[in-house]
Design a protein around this motif. Structure first.
Motif, PDB file in Angstrom:
ATOM      1  N   SER A  74     -29.924  13.005  37.199  1.00 29.21           N
ATOM      2  CA  SER A  74     -29.916  11.618  36.725  1.00 29.21           C
ATOM      3  C   SER A  74     -29.871  10.604  37.866  1.00 29.21           C
ATOM      4  CB  SER A  74     -28.711  11.389  35.808  1.00 29.21           C
ATOM      5  OG  SER A  74     -27.500  11.492  36.556  1.00 29.21           O
ATOM      6  N   GLY A  75     -29.508  11.089  39.061  1.00 27.58           N
ATOM      7  CA  GLY A  75     -29.393  10.187  40.217  1.00 27.58           C
ATOM      8  C   GLY A  75     -28.037   9.536  40.341  1.00 27.58           C
ATOM      9  N   GLU A  76     -27.125   9.846  39.416  1.00 26.06           N
ATOM     10  CA  GLU A  76     -25.793   9.225  39.442  1.00 26.06           C
ATOM     11  C   GLU A  76     -25.037   9.609  40.718  1.00 26.06           C
ATOM     12  OE1 GLU A  76     -21.401   9.368  37.408  1.00 26.06           O
ATOM     13  OE2 GLU A  76     -23.005  10.496  36.450  1.00 26.06           O
ATOM     14  N   GLY A  77     -24.482   8.603  41.371  1.00 27.61           N
ATOM     15  CA  GLY A  77     -23.614   8.840  42.526  1.00 27.61           C
ATOM     16  C   GLY A  77     -24.325   9.061  43.847  1.00 27.61           C
ATOM     17  N   ILE A  78     -25.654   9.239  43.864  1.00 27.14           N
ATOM     18  CA  ILE A  78     -26.358   9.547  45.115  1.00 27.14           C
ATOM     19  C   ILE A  78     -26.340   8.337  46.052  1.00 27.14           C
ATOM     20  CG2 ILE A  78     -28.490  10.357  46.169  1.00 27.14           C
ATOM     21  CD1 ILE A  78     -27.385  12.500  44.405  1.00 27.14           C
ATOM     22  N   THR A  79     -26.604   7.142  45.505  1.00 23.13           N
ATOM     23  CA  THR A  79     -26.565   5.917  46.319  1.00 23.13           C
ATOM     24  C   THR A  79     -25.154   5.663  46.837  1.00 23.13           C
ATOM     25  OG1 THR A  79     -28.353   4.965  45.001  1.00 23.13           O
ATOM     26  CG2 THR A  79     -27.083   3.441  46.349  1.00 23.13           C
ATOM     27  N   ASP A  80     -24.155   5.898  45.983  1.00 26.57           N
ATOM     28  CA  ASP A  80     -22.758   5.738  46.382  1.00 26.57           C
ATOM     29  C   ASP A  80     -22.403   6.722  47.499  1.00 26.57           C
ATOM     30  OD1 ASP A  80     -20.045   4.827  46.198  1.00 26.57           O
ATOM     31  OD2 ASP A  80     -19.563   6.621  45.043  1.00 26.57           O
ATOM     32  N   MET A  81     -22.959   7.925  47.398  1.00 26.30           N
ATOM     33  CA  MET A  81     -22.714   8.949  48.417  1.00 26.30           C
ATOM     34  C   MET A  81     -23.278   8.499  49.772  1.00 26.30           C
ATOM     35  SD  MET A  81     -23.790  12.943  48.175  1.00 26.30           S
ATOM     36  CE  MET A  81     -23.157  14.174  49.306  1.00 26.30           C
ATOM     37  N   TRP A  82     -24.481   7.929  49.760  1.00 23.81           N
ATOM     38  CA  TRP A  82     -25.105   7.443  50.988  1.00 23.81           C
ATOM     39  C   TRP A  82     -24.272   6.293  51.573  1.00 23.81           C
ATOM     40  CZ3 TRP A  82     -27.447   8.355  55.101  1.00 23.81           C
ATOM     41  CH2 TRP A  82     -28.191   7.413  55.822  1.00 23.81           C
ATOM     42  N   ASP A  83     -23.729   5.429  50.718  1.00 22.89           N
ATOM     43  CA  ASP A  83     -22.877   4.332  51.186  1.00 22.89           C
ATOM     44  C   ASP A  83     -21.619   4.881  51.862  1.00 22.89           C
ATOM     45  OD1 ASP A  83     -24.661   2.452  50.216  1.00 22.89           O
ATOM     46  OD2 ASP A  83     -23.602   2.184  48.304  1.00 22.89           O
ATOM     47  N   LYS A  84     -21.050   5.939  51.278  1.00 22.26           N
ATOM     48  CA  LYS A  84     -19.856   6.565  51.875  1.00 22.26           C
ATOM     49  C   LYS A  84     -20.186   7.164  53.245  1.00 22.26           C
ATOM     50  CE  LYS A  84     -16.626   6.511  48.458  1.00 22.26           C
ATOM     51  NZ  LYS A  84     -17.210   5.451  47.651  1.00 22.26           N
ATOM     52  N   MET A  85     -21.375   7.750  53.364  1.00 22.09           N
ATOM     53  CA  MET A  85     -21.794   8.341  54.643  1.00 22.09           C
ATOM     54  C   MET A  85     -21.942   7.259  55.716  1.00 22.09           C
ATOM     55  SD  MET A  85     -24.621  11.066  53.278  1.00 22.09           S
ATOM     56  CE  MET A  85     -24.150  12.645  52.554  1.00 22.09           C
ATOM     57  N   LYS A  86     -22.525   6.120  55.336  1.00 20.71           N
ATOM     58  CA  LYS A  86     -22.675   5.024  56.303  1.00 20.71           C
ATOM     59  C   LYS A  86     -21.315   4.432  56.666  1.00 20.71           C
ATOM     60  CE  LYS A  86     -25.780   2.753  53.836  1.00 20.71           C
ATOM     61  NZ  LYS A  86     -26.737   1.692  53.440  1.00 20.71           N
ATOM     62  N   GLU A  87     -20.419   4.375  55.676  1.00 18.05           N
ATOM     63  CA  GLU A  87     -19.062   3.879  55.935  1.00 18.05           C
ATOM     64  C   GLU A  87     -18.348   4.798  56.925  1.00 18.05           C
ATOM     65  OE1 GLU A  87     -14.777   3.347  53.615  1.00 18.05           O
ATOM     66  OE2 GLU A  87     -16.578   3.747  52.419  1.00 18.05           O
ATOM     67  N   PHE A  88     -18.514   6.118  56.734  1.00 16.68           N
ATOM     68  CA  PHE A  88     -17.913   7.104  57.642  1.00 16.68           C
ATOM     69  C   PHE A  88     -18.406   6.864  59.072  1.00 16.68           C
ATOM     70  CE2 PHE A  88     -18.449  11.110  59.958  1.00 16.68           C
ATOM     71  CZ  PHE A  88     -17.163  11.632  59.922  1.00 16.68           C
ATOM     72  N   GLN A  89     -19.726   6.692  59.224  1.00 18.00           N
ATOM     73  CA  GLN A  89     -20.298   6.477  60.556  1.00 18.00           C
ATOM     74  C   GLN A  89     -19.744   5.202  61.195  1.00 18.00           C
ATOM     75  OE1 GLN A  89     -24.471   5.373  60.855  1.00 18.00           O
ATOM     76  NE2 GLN A  89     -24.734   6.726  62.617  1.00 18.00           N
ATOM     77  N   ASP A  90     -19.679   4.121  60.422  1.00 13.90           N
ATOM     78  CA  ASP A  90     -19.179   2.848  60.955  1.00 13.90           C
ATOM     79  C   ASP A  90     -17.721   2.952  61.399  1.00 13.90           C
ATOM     80  OD1 ASP A  90     -21.649   1.756  60.393  1.00 13.90           O
ATOM     81  OD2 ASP A  90     -21.028   0.824  58.496  1.00 13.90           O
ATOM     82  N   VAL A  91     -16.894   3.584  60.552  1.00 10.56           N
ATOM     83  CA  VAL A  91     -15.464   3.705  60.851  1.00 10.56           C
ATOM     84  C   VAL A  91     -15.242   4.589  62.083  1.00 10.56           C
ATOM     85  CG1 VAL A  91     -13.289   4.710  60.004  1.00 10.56           C
ATOM     86  CG2 VAL A  91     -14.666   3.283  58.497  1.00 10.56           C
ATOM     87  N   MET A  92     -15.949   5.707  62.135  1.00  8.99           N
ATOM     88  CA  MET A  92     -15.782   6.646  63.252  1.00  8.99           C
ATOM     89  C   MET A  92     -16.304   6.077  64.569  1.00  8.99           C
ATOM     90  SD  MET A  92     -14.256   9.429  62.141  1.00  8.99           S
ATOM     91  CE  MET A  92     -14.725  10.892  63.065  1.00  8.99           C
ATOM     92  N   LEU A  93     -17.408   5.319  64.503  1.00  2.00           N
ATOM     93  CA  LEU A  93     -17.938   4.691  65.722  1.00  2.00           C
ATOM     94  C   LEU A  93     -17.006   3.609  66.232  1.00  2.00           C
ATOM     95  CD1 LEU A  93     -21.796   4.320  65.097  1.00  2.00           C
ATOM     96  CD2 LEU A  93     -20.712   5.480  67.024  1.00  2.00           C
ATOM     97  N   ALA A  94     -16.514   2.777  65.312  1.00  2.00           N
ATOM     98  CA  ALA A  94     -15.637   1.662  65.697  1.00  2.00           C
ATOM     99  C   ALA A  94     -14.344   2.153  66.346  1.00  2.00           C
ATOM    100  CB  ALA A  94     -15.316   0.808  64.468  1.00  2.00           C
ATOM    101  N   SER A  95     -13.828   3.297  65.871  1.00  2.00           N
ATOM    102  CA  SER A  95     -12.561   3.826  66.403  1.00  2.00           C
ATOM    103  C   SER A  95     -12.744   4.619  67.693  1.00  2.00           C
ATOM    104  CB  SER A  95     -11.899   4.724  65.359  1.00  2.00           C
ATOM    105  OG  SER A  95     -12.662   5.909  65.182  1.00  2.00           O
ATOM    106  N   GLY A  96     -13.995   4.994  67.997  1.00  2.48           N
ATOM    107  CA  GLY A  96     -14.254   5.828  69.182  1.00  2.48           C
ATOM    108  C   GLY A  96     -14.148   7.314  68.900  1.00  2.48           C
ATOM    109  N   GLU A  97     -13.764   7.678  67.652  1.00  6.83           N
ATOM    110  CA  GLU A  97     -13.595   9.096  67.317  1.00  6.83           C
ATOM    111  C   GLU A  97     -14.917   9.860  67.344  1.00  6.83           C
ATOM    112  OE1 GLU A  97     -11.381  10.691  64.076  1.00  6.83           O
ATOM    113  OE2 GLU A  97      -9.732   9.267  64.318  1.00  6.83           O
ATOM    114  N   LEU A  98     -16.001   9.191  66.935  1.00  2.00           N
ATOM    115  CA  LEU A  98     -17.294   9.875  66.878  1.00  2.00           C
ATOM    116  C   LEU A  98     -17.771  10.257  68.278  1.00  2.00           C
ATOM    117  CD1 LEU A  98     -19.431  10.875  64.902  1.00  2.00           C
ATOM    118  CD2 LEU A  98     -20.620   8.701  65.162  1.00  2.00           C
ATOM    119  N   THR A  99     -17.605   9.340  69.226  1.00  5.03           N
ATOM    120  CA  THR A  99     -17.990   9.620  70.617  1.00  5.03           C
ATOM    121  C   THR A  99     -17.162  10.769  71.177  1.00  5.03           C
ATOM    122  OG1 THR A  99     -18.532   7.283  70.900  1.00  5.03           O
ATOM    123  CG2 THR A  99     -18.296   8.585  72.899  1.00  5.03           C
ATOM    124  N   ALA A 100     -15.847  10.738  70.929  1.00  6.68           N
ATOM    125  CA  ALA A 100     -14.959  11.798  71.418  1.00  6.68           C
ATOM    126  C   ALA A 100     -15.310  13.138  70.778  1.00  6.68           C
ATOM    127  CB  ALA A 100     -13.505  11.438  71.113  1.00  6.68           C
TER     128      ALA A 100
END
Length: 273
Positions: free
Chosen positions: A186-212
């Motif tokens: 049905s496509g339910e939740g897929i767009t929300d899932m992509w938003d969560k993935m982008k949020e994860f990337q933004d949070v991890m990059l901003a904190s420096g955790e992703l680079t580490a």
């Protein structure tokens, strides 16, 4: 992103829908499927490319199975190098799919920025095969097939895993793993899932955790390559190569313990005669 889940979780169906959504938004997607190889023939056990018919025809998507050849070292080396090639080729999103609930998940977790676990709407004994360690590695848990008659069990599983994740040790100081429900039908939740993935990337990059995290992964990769090369050097050492069949036969017959056989081979390797 690493993507895992037990057989029947609907990984290929999800990737097909998710991949088409991303390419329609202008992204270039690469799917690297870590295939467990048959110990008998060496052939891949999964046929993911044949199950992603639309995505495999998409000019902005690339699907490549990576047979393990029976060794976890094969997972690490070939998949790591394939990731670098895909990044160099302009693919901005790379999905690493594993067959699920096996040791290869831990190897893949050391290559990716985010680890996503897909779970079918089943509970109890049907999910006993999911190792606790894999749950602990997940940055995002998605309950699949949340449509029709399965919406109620999917909601129950979602609630169970929200509770379970609260009890597990967090891997990140800035990100708390999320549990969502999705449906590739049905496509339910897929767009929300992509938003969560982008949020994860933004949070991890901003904190420096992703680079580490990426820096740590480079060190893990270095040691994996060292172990692989040392083992190959050990096996091809002339004296060791001569003694391996003899000592293996004695271990099989029970006349020599595995530990003593290993000590004898290591002693032969150290001698330079």
């Amino acid at each position: 992103m690493g993507l895992s889940g037990p057989p029947g979780a609907g990984k290929s169906t999800f990737i097909e829908y998710f991949g088409k959504m991303l390419t329609e938004r202008g992204h270039k997607l690469s799917v690297l499927a870590v295939d467990p190889s048959s110990c008998t023939s060496g052939g891949s056990l999964l046929g993911d490319k044949t199950r992603m018919t639309e995505l495999s025809r998409d000019m902005n998507a690339y699907i490549r199975p990576s047979p393990t050849r029976g060794t976890l070292g094969g997972v690490t080396r070939t998949t790591n190098e394939a990731i670098l090639l895909c990044e160099g080729g302009g693919y901005d999103i790379i999905l690493i799919e594993t067959v699920g609930v096996g040791q290869s998940e831990f190897a893949v977790a050391d290559m990716v920025d985010m680890f996503v676990l897909l779970l079918p709407p089943a509970g109890g004994d049907e999910l006993q095969g999911i190792k606790r360690g894999i749950i602990e590695m997940a940055d995002l848990v998605a309950v699949t097939k949340s449509d029709g008659d399965l919406i109620v069990p999917a909601r129950r599983i979602q609630a169970e895993y929200v509770s379970a994740l609260k009890l597990l040790r967090r891997r990140s100081g800035v990100w708390r793993p999320k549990v969502i429900r999705i449906s590739a039908r049905s496509g339910e939740g897929i767009t929300d899932m992509w938003d969560k993935m982008k949020e994860f990337q933004d949070v991890m990059l901003a904190s420096g955790e992703l680079t580490a995290k990426r820096q740590r992964q480079q060190k893990v990769w270095m040691w994996n390559l060292i172990q692989e090369n040392v083992l190959e050097h050990f096996r091809t050492h002339p004296t060791v190569r001569e003694q391996i069949p003899l000592l293996e036969e004695r271990v099989l017959s029970g006349s020599l313990s595995p530990g003593l056989a290993a000590d004898l081979l290591l002693k032969a390797f150290k001698s330079r005669d």
